[in-house]
Motif scaffolding. Structure first.
Motif, PDB file in Angstrom:
ATOM      1  N   UNK A 193     -49.786 -17.741 -36.860  1.00 10.64           N
ATOM      2  CA  UNK A 193     -50.214 -18.577 -37.989  1.00 10.64           C
ATOM      3  C   UNK A 193     -50.621 -19.806 -36.913  1.00 10.64           C
ATOM      4  N   UNK A 194     -49.545 -20.123 -36.513  1.00 11.66           N
ATOM      5  CA  UNK A 194     -49.652 -21.589 -35.335  1.00 11.66           C
ATOM      6  C   UNK A 194     -50.688 -21.036 -34.460  1.00 11.66           C
ATOM      7  N   UNK A 195     -51.232 -20.714 -33.927  1.00  9.63           N
ATOM      8  CA  UNK A 195     -52.312 -20.721 -33.029  1.00  9.63           C
ATOM      9  C   UNK A 195     -51.831 -21.329 -31.589  1.00  9.63           C
ATOM     10  N   UNK A 196     -50.739 -21.088 -30.909  1.00  5.04           N
ATOM     11  CA  UNK A 196     -50.390 -20.763 -29.823  1.00  5.04           C
ATOM     12  C   UNK A 196     -50.109 -19.691 -28.666  1.00  5.04           C
ATOM     13  N   UNK A 197     -49.583 -19.668 -27.904  1.00  7.12           N
ATOM     14  CA  UNK A 197     -49.441 -18.883 -27.026  1.00  7.12           C
ATOM     15  C   UNK A 197     -48.091 -18.399 -27.013  1.00  7.12           C
ATOM     16  N   UNK A 198     -47.991 -17.205 -26.796  1.00  6.93           N
ATOM     17  CA  UNK A 198     -46.512 -16.909 -26.894  1.00  6.93           C
ATOM     18  C   UNK A 198     -45.117 -17.708 -26.179  1.00  6.93           C
ATOM     19  N   UNK A 199     -46.174 -18.040 -25.088  1.00  8.65           N
ATOM     20  CA  UNK A 199     -44.639 -18.326 -24.354  1.00  8.65           C
ATOM     21  C   UNK A 199     -44.742 -20.228 -25.438  1.00  8.65           C
ATOM     22  N   UNK A 200     -45.305 -20.266 -25.588  1.00  9.13           N
ATOM     23  CA  UNK A 200     -45.119 -21.619 -26.347  1.00  9.13           C
ATOM     24  C   UNK A 200     -44.322 -21.706 -27.626  1.00  9.13           C
ATOM     25  N   UNK A 201     -44.591 -20.447 -28.003  1.00  8.03           N
ATOM     26  CA  UNK A 201     -44.618 -20.174 -29.384  1.00  8.03           C
ATOM     27  C   UNK A 201     -42.450 -20.082 -29.387  1.00  8.03           C
ATOM     28  N   UNK A 202     -41.946 -18.991 -27.986  1.00  7.85           N
ATOM     29  CA  UNK A 202     -41.009 -19.153 -27.477  1.00  7.85           C
ATOM     30  C   UNK A 202     -39.751 -20.207 -27.354  1.00  7.85           C
ATOM     31  N   UNK A 203     -40.545 -21.411 -26.458  1.00 10.47           N
ATOM     32  CA  UNK A 203     -40.123 -22.894 -26.474  1.00 10.47           C
ATOM     33  C   UNK A 203     -40.557 -23.444 -27.834  1.00 10.47           C
ATOM     34  N   UNK A 204     -41.066 -23.514 -28.537  1.00 13.07           N
ATOM     35  CA  UNK A 204     -40.656 -24.312 -30.586  1.00 13.07           C
ATOM     36  C   UNK A 204     -39.671 -23.657 -30.874  1.00 13.07           C
ATOM     37  N   UNK A 205     -39.772 -22.205 -30.519  1.00 10.62           N
ATOM     38  CA  UNK A 205     -38.895 -21.922 -31.410  1.00 10.62           C
ATOM     39  C   UNK A 205     -37.509 -22.134 -31.200  1.00 10.62           C
ATOM     40  N   UNK A 206     -37.228 -22.110 -29.954  1.00 11.75           N
ATOM     41  CA  UNK A 206     -36.145 -22.442 -29.483  1.00 11.75           C
ATOM     42  C   UNK A 206     -35.314 -23.570 -29.666  1.00 11.75           C
ATOM     43  N   UNK A 207     -36.602 -24.864 -29.618  1.00 12.87           N
ATOM     44  CA  UNK A 207     -36.883 -25.958 -30.117  1.00 12.87           C
ATOM     45  C   UNK A 207     -36.306 -26.159 -31.783  1.00 12.87           C
ATOM     46  N   UNK A 208     -37.294 -25.937 -32.266  1.00 13.95           N
ATOM     47  CA  UNK A 208     -36.395 -25.594 -34.420  1.00 13.95           C
ATOM     48  C   UNK A 208     -34.853 -25.377 -34.509  1.00 13.95           C
ATOM     49  N   UNK A 209     -34.744 -24.477 -33.131  1.00 10.85           N
ATOM     50  CA  UNK A 209     -33.213 -23.415 -33.561  1.00 10.85           C
ATOM     51  C   UNK A 209     -32.482 -24.462 -33.490  1.00 10.85           C
ATOM     52  N   UNK A 210     -32.624 -25.481 -32.036  1.00 14.35           N
ATOM     53  CA  UNK A 210     -31.598 -26.512 -31.553  1.00 14.35           C
ATOM     54  C   UNK A 210     -31.651 -27.988 -33.288  1.00 14.35           C
ATOM     55  N   UNK A 211     -32.942 -27.892 -33.618  1.00 16.59           N
ATOM     56  CA  UNK A 211     -33.005 -28.650 -34.830  1.00 16.59           C
ATOM     57  C   UNK A 211     -32.072 -28.299 -35.741  1.00 16.59           C
ATOM     58  N   UNK A 212     -32.443 -27.666 -36.725  1.00 16.00           N
ATOM     59  CA  UNK A 212     -31.689 -26.658 -36.885  1.00 16.00           C
ATOM     60  C   UNK A 212     -30.312 -26.773 -37.793  1.00 16.00           C
ATOM     61  N   UNK A 213     -29.546 -25.826 -36.298  1.00 16.03           N
ATOM     62  CA  UNK A 213     -28.313 -25.581 -36.500  1.00 16.03           C
ATOM     63  C   UNK A 213     -27.344 -26.967 -35.692  1.00 16.03           C
ATOM     64  N   UNK A 214     -28.478 -27.509 -35.182  1.00 12.06           N
ATOM     65  CA  UNK A 214     -27.792 -28.626 -34.733  1.00 12.06           C
ATOM     66  C   UNK A 214     -26.386 -28.378 -33.513  1.00 12.06           C
ATOM     67  N   UNK A 215     -27.059 -27.512 -32.555  1.00  6.16           N
ATOM     68  CA  UNK A 215     -26.485 -27.197 -31.398  1.00  6.16           C
ATOM     69  C   UNK A 215     -27.413 -26.645 -29.923  1.00  6.16           C
ATOM     70  N   UNK A 216     -26.988 -26.494 -28.871  1.00  7.78           N
ATOM     71  CA  UNK A 216     -27.675 -26.118 -28.363  1.00  7.78           C
ATOM     72  C   UNK A 216     -28.140 -24.759 -27.608  1.00  7.78           C
ATOM     73  N   UNK A 217     -29.659 -24.625 -27.517  1.00  7.76           N
ATOM     74  CA  UNK A 217     -29.934 -23.109 -27.463  1.00  7.76           C
ATOM     75  C   UNK A 217     -30.539 -23.377 -25.934  1.00  7.76           C
ATOM     76  N   UNK A 218     -30.064 -22.842 -24.725  1.00  8.64           N
ATOM     77  CA  UNK A 218     -30.421 -23.433 -23.703  1.00  8.64           C
ATOM     78  C   UNK A 218     -31.621 -22.040 -23.106  1.00  8.64           C
ATOM     79  N   UNK A 219     -32.037 -22.062 -21.905  1.00 14.70           N
ATOM     80  CA  UNK A 219     -33.190 -20.626 -21.703  1.00 14.70           C
ATOM     81  C   UNK A 219     -32.588 -19.438 -20.832  1.00 14.70           C
ATOM     82  N   UNK A 220     -31.376 -20.127 -20.610  1.00 11.37           N
ATOM     83  CA  UNK A 220     -30.469 -19.055 -20.179  1.00 11.37           C
ATOM     84  C   UNK A 220     -29.803 -17.655 -20.998  1.00 11.37           C
ATOM     85  N   UNK A 221     -29.743 -18.675 -22.217  1.00 15.10           N
ATOM     86  CA  UNK A 221     -28.830 -18.159 -23.485  1.00 15.10           C
ATOM     87  C   UNK A 221     -29.882 -17.718 -24.634  1.00 15.10           C
TER      88      UNK A 221
END
Length: 253
Positions: free
Chosen positions: A159-187
């Motif tokens: 429903x966000x109308x973005x390709x999945x590669x972008x959704x992966x990146x957005x989800x990582x950013x949302x996780x960092x904001x929600x949890x106040x910690x880093x979720x690096x690409x390598x993790x």
């Protein structure tokens, strides 16, 4: 003059692991119900029956809708204007079909045990990145009691109308904001059965772990870039080991 001492340096936020799941044919198989929901929503929005279907693996609901229009010879000039109505109708169609999902669908073997095993991993958050709209994704997971293992508030949805590669990146950013910690690409890990999803994970900088539960073969999934390939989800220890390996220093390319 005495040497001035700065205060203590701020602590770096702790690093955590982010495990993302595709839903359809990775965790659940509700293909028959999904086709019925698509057909209902399509006819409601366009006034025409859905005669010709489209490939769905690794694609978002918005991409699928646009192909429905093309394959069913419907003028697509108003496609963007029709999309919000289709999304709303599709959510309604899924909401009415929870019992039908249970009767005519299934959680894939080992799905619940796999989610539970990842949930027990230290410093690990798991969510979804799926082509399904949010309401449809939640209905699919809730029908089989899988939603409680996932933080769906940070997930990426069709429903966000973005390709999945972008959704992966957005989800990582949302996780960092929600949890106040880093979720690096390598993790960050993306678990899926689709070749297109494996490719999206590589673009979105997540380690793809593939499961041979869809139409793609192990050879196709490895050629697309899967770091590990599992025959199914019935061995939680093998899944946990794969996640640990691809997110460890030794497992990174």
């Amino acid at each position: 003059m005495g040497t001035e001492h700065a205060g203590p340096l701020p602590e770096e936020p702790p690093i955590s692991r982010l495990v993302l799941w595709n839903i359809d044919f990775t965790l659940v198989d509700v293909a028959r119900v999904t086709r019925a929901a698509y057909a209902e929503a399509f006819e409601k929005v366009t006034g025409q029956p859905l005669v010709y279907l489209a490939q769905t693996a690794g694609r978002t609901d918005s991409e699928i809708f646009f192909e429905f229009l093309a394959r069913n010879d419907i003028d697509s000039e108003q496609a963007v204007d029709l999309l919000p109505a289709f999304t709303e109708a599709l959510g309604t169609a899924f909401a009415r079909r929870r019992e039908e999902m249970v009767a005519n669908g299934r959680a894939l073997p080992g799905a619940q045990e796999a989610l539970a095993a990842v949930a027990r991993m230290a410093d690990t958050v798991q969510s979804v990145v799926t082509g399904s709209i949010m309401s449809g994704a939640m209905a699919k997971l809730a029908a089989f009691g899988l939603d409680g293992y996932l933080d769906l508030a940070i997930g990426g949805f069709g429903s966000e109308h973005y390709p999945k590669a972008s959704l992966i990146q957005f989800t990582r950013m949302r996780a960092e904001e929600a949890y106040g910690r880093s979720f690096p690409e390598a993790s960050t890990v993306y678990i899926t059965e689709s070749v297109r999803d494996v490719e999206a994970a590589c673009i979105g900088r997540a380690a793809p772990i593939a499961v041979v539960s869809g139409s793609a073969t192990e050879t196709q999934l490895r050629a697309a870039g899967a770091r590990r390939v599992l025959p199914d989800l019935t061995d939680p220890r093998a899944l946990v080991a794969a996640v640990e390996e691809v997110t460890s220093g030794a497992g990174r390319a």
